[in-house]
Design a protein around this motif. Structure first.
Motif, short mmCIF file in Angstrom:
data_model
loop_
_atom_site.label_atom_id
_atom_site.label_comp_id
_atom_site.label_asym_id
_atom_site.label_seq_id
_atom_site.Cartn_x
_atom_site.Cartn_y
_atom_site.Cartn_z
N TYR A 98 0.81 -1.22 0.00
CA TYR A 98 0.00 0.00 0.00
C TYR A 98 0.85 1.27 0.00
O TYR A 98 0.37 2.35 -0.37
N ARG A 99 2.10 1.16 0.37
CA ARG A 99 2.98 2.33 0.38
C ARG A 99 3.51 2.65 -1.00
O ARG A 99 4.07 3.72 -1.22
N GLY A 100 3.34 1.73 -1.94
CA GLY A 100 3.78 1.99 -3.30
C GLY A 100 4.70 0.91 -3.83
O GLY A 100 4.95 -0.11 -3.19
N ASN A 101 5.22 1.16 -5.01
CA ASN A 101 6.12 0.25 -5.71
C ASN A 101 7.42 1.02 -5.96
O ASN A 101 7.61 1.61 -7.01
N PRO A 102 8.32 1.03 -4.97
CA PRO A 102 9.51 1.88 -5.07
C PRO A 102 10.43 1.54 -6.24
O PRO A 102 11.17 2.40 -6.71
N LEU A 103 10.40 0.31 -6.73
CA LEU A 103 11.26 -0.06 -7.85
C LEU A 103 10.62 0.29 -9.18
O LEU A 103 11.27 0.23 -10.23
N GLY A 104 9.33 0.64 -9.16
CA GLY A 104 8.64 1.04 -10.38
C GLY A 104 8.43 -0.07 -11.39
O GLY A 104 8.26 0.19 -12.58
N THR A 105 8.46 -1.31 -10.94
CA THR A 105 8.24 -2.42 -11.88
C THR A 105 6.79 -2.44 -12.34
O THR A 105 5.87 -2.13 -11.58
N PRO A 106 6.57 -2.81 -13.60
CA PRO A 106 5.19 -2.83 -14.10
C PRO A 106 4.38 -3.97 -13.46
O PRO A 106 4.94 -5.01 -13.13
N ALA A 107 3.09 -3.74 -13.29
CA ALA A 107 2.21 -4.78 -12.76
C ALA A 107 2.08 -5.89 -13.78
O ALA A 107 2.20 -5.68 -14.98
N ARG A 108 1.85 -7.10 -13.27
CA ARG A 108 1.59 -8.24 -14.14
C ARG A 108 0.11 -8.57 -14.05
O ARG A 108 -0.47 -8.58 -12.97
N GLN A 109 -0.50 -8.86 -15.20
CA GLN A 109 -1.91 -9.21 -15.23
C GLN A 109 -2.07 -10.61 -15.77
O GLN A 109 -1.63 -10.91 -16.88
N HIS A 110 -2.70 -11.47 -14.97
CA HIS A 110 -2.95 -12.84 -15.41
C HIS A 110 -4.23 -12.88 -16.24
O HIS A 110 -5.20 -12.18 -15.95
N VAL A 111 -4.23 -13.72 -17.24
CA VAL A 111 -5.39 -13.86 -18.11
C VAL A 111 -6.46 -14.71 -17.42
O VAL A 111 -7.65 -14.43 -17.51
N LYS A 112 -6.02 -15.73 -16.70
CA LYS A 112 -6.96 -16.64 -16.04
C LYS A 112 -6.83 -16.53 -14.52
O LYS A 112 -5.72 -16.38 -14.00
N ALA A 113 -7.95 -16.68 -13.86
CA ALA A 113 -7.95 -16.67 -12.39
C ALA A 113 -7.07 -17.78 -11.85
O ALA A 113 -6.34 -17.59 -10.87
N ALA A 114 -7.09 -18.94 -12.47
CA ALA A 114 -6.30 -20.07 -12.01
C ALA A 114 -4.81 -19.75 -12.03
O ALA A 114 -4.07 -20.18 -11.13
N ASP A 115 -4.36 -19.00 -13.03
CA ASP A 115 -2.94 -18.62 -13.10
C ASP A 115 -2.57 -17.68 -11.96
O ASP A 115 -1.49 -17.77 -11.38
N TRP A 116 -3.49 -16.75 -11.64
CA TRP A 116 -3.27 -15.82 -10.53
C TRP A 116 -3.18 -16.58 -9.21
O TRP A 116 -2.31 -16.33 -8.38
N VAL A 117 -4.09 -17.55 -9.03
CA VAL A 117 -4.10 -18.36 -7.81
C VAL A 117 -2.81 -19.16 -7.70
O VAL A 117 -2.21 -19.25 -6.62
N GLU A 118 -2.37 -19.73 -8.81
CA GLU A 118 -1.13 -20.50 -8.81
C GLU A 118 0.07 -19.60 -8.46
O GLU A 118 0.93 -19.98 -7.66
N ASP A 119 0.13 -18.41 -9.05
CA ASP A 119 1.20 -17.45 -8.75
C ASP A 119 1.20 -17.13 -7.25
O ASP A 119 2.25 -17.15 -6.60
N PHE A 120 0.02 -16.86 -6.71
CA PHE A 120 -0.11 -16.54 -5.29
C PHE A 120 0.37 -17.71 -4.43
O PHE A 120 1.13 -17.53 -3.46
N ALA A 121 -0.06 -18.92 -4.78
CA ALA A 121 0.33 -20.11 -4.01
C ALA A 121 1.84 -20.33 -4.05
O ALA A 121 2.46 -20.65 -3.02
N GLU A 122 2.43 -20.15 -5.21
CA GLU A 122 3.88 -20.32 -5.33
C GLU A 122 4.62 -19.27 -4.50
O GLU A 122 5.64 -19.57 -3.87
N HIS A 123 4.11 -18.05 -4.52
CA HIS A 123 4.74 -17.00 -3.71
C HIS A 123 4.63 -17.32 -2.22
O HIS A 123 5.61 -17.18 -1.48
N GLN A 124 3.45 -17.76 -1.79
CA GLN A 124 3.25 -18.12 -0.38
C GLN A 124 4.18 -19.27 0.01
O GLN A 124 4.74 -19.27 1.11
N GLN A 125 4.34 -20.24 -0.88
CA GLN A 125 5.22 -21.37 -0.58
C GLN A 125 6.66 -20.92 -0.47
O GLN A 125 7.40 -21.36 0.41
#
Length: 148
Positions: free
Chosen positions: A112-139
């Protein structure tokens, strides 16, 4: 809003969001399209005609609003305007409805404080891909925590 104070800099975080931006996923709508309670049931506005503002509001209702109503005088300069159902409410210009476009599944660096490195956001096409990305990050976080 109360937030827990982050223990690391913003660059150390990722933000996962499911969004429906107003500019692309919402359009203006009528009272009927949003099942506005005032449109469906009618409503009552009590106006204090003892004040200048109340006098202007009452004048607008009577002469300019174009809405069907009955009025009842009450004590202390109050007037109750009762509007029948099936007509636009006074907030009709603010009503919006979803377009039906699917939500956007976004991953941003930072928090919420921002993106200090200024990297572009990534947008997943499918919800399942977003969920998988999230799960991998959590792991990955759990693995790092377990290492100590």
């Amino acid at each position: 809003m109360h937030r827990i104070e982050p223990q690391m800099p913003a660059a150390a975080y990722k933000t996962y969001a499911i969004v429906a931006p107003r500019s692309t996923h919402w359009v203006d709508a009528t009272c009927a399209e949003v099942d506005c309670a005032h449109y469906v049931n009618g409503w009552q506005s009590v106006i204090d005609e003892a004040t200048e503002l109340g006098q202007r509001q009452a004048h607008y209702i009577r002469k300019q609003s174009g809405r069907r109503f009955t009025e009842e005088r009450r004590e202390g300069g109050l007037t109750a305007f009762t509007f029948e159902s099936g007509q636009p409410c006074f907030n009709a210009a603010k009503h919006q409805r979803r377009t039906g476009r699917p939500e956007l599944y976004v991953v941003r660096d930072g928090d919420y404080r921002g993106n200090p490195l200024g990297t572009p956001a990534r947008q997943h096409v499918k919800a399942a891909d977003w969920v998988e990305d999230f799960a991998e990050h959590q792991q990955a976080l759990a693995d790092e925590h377990q290492k100590g």
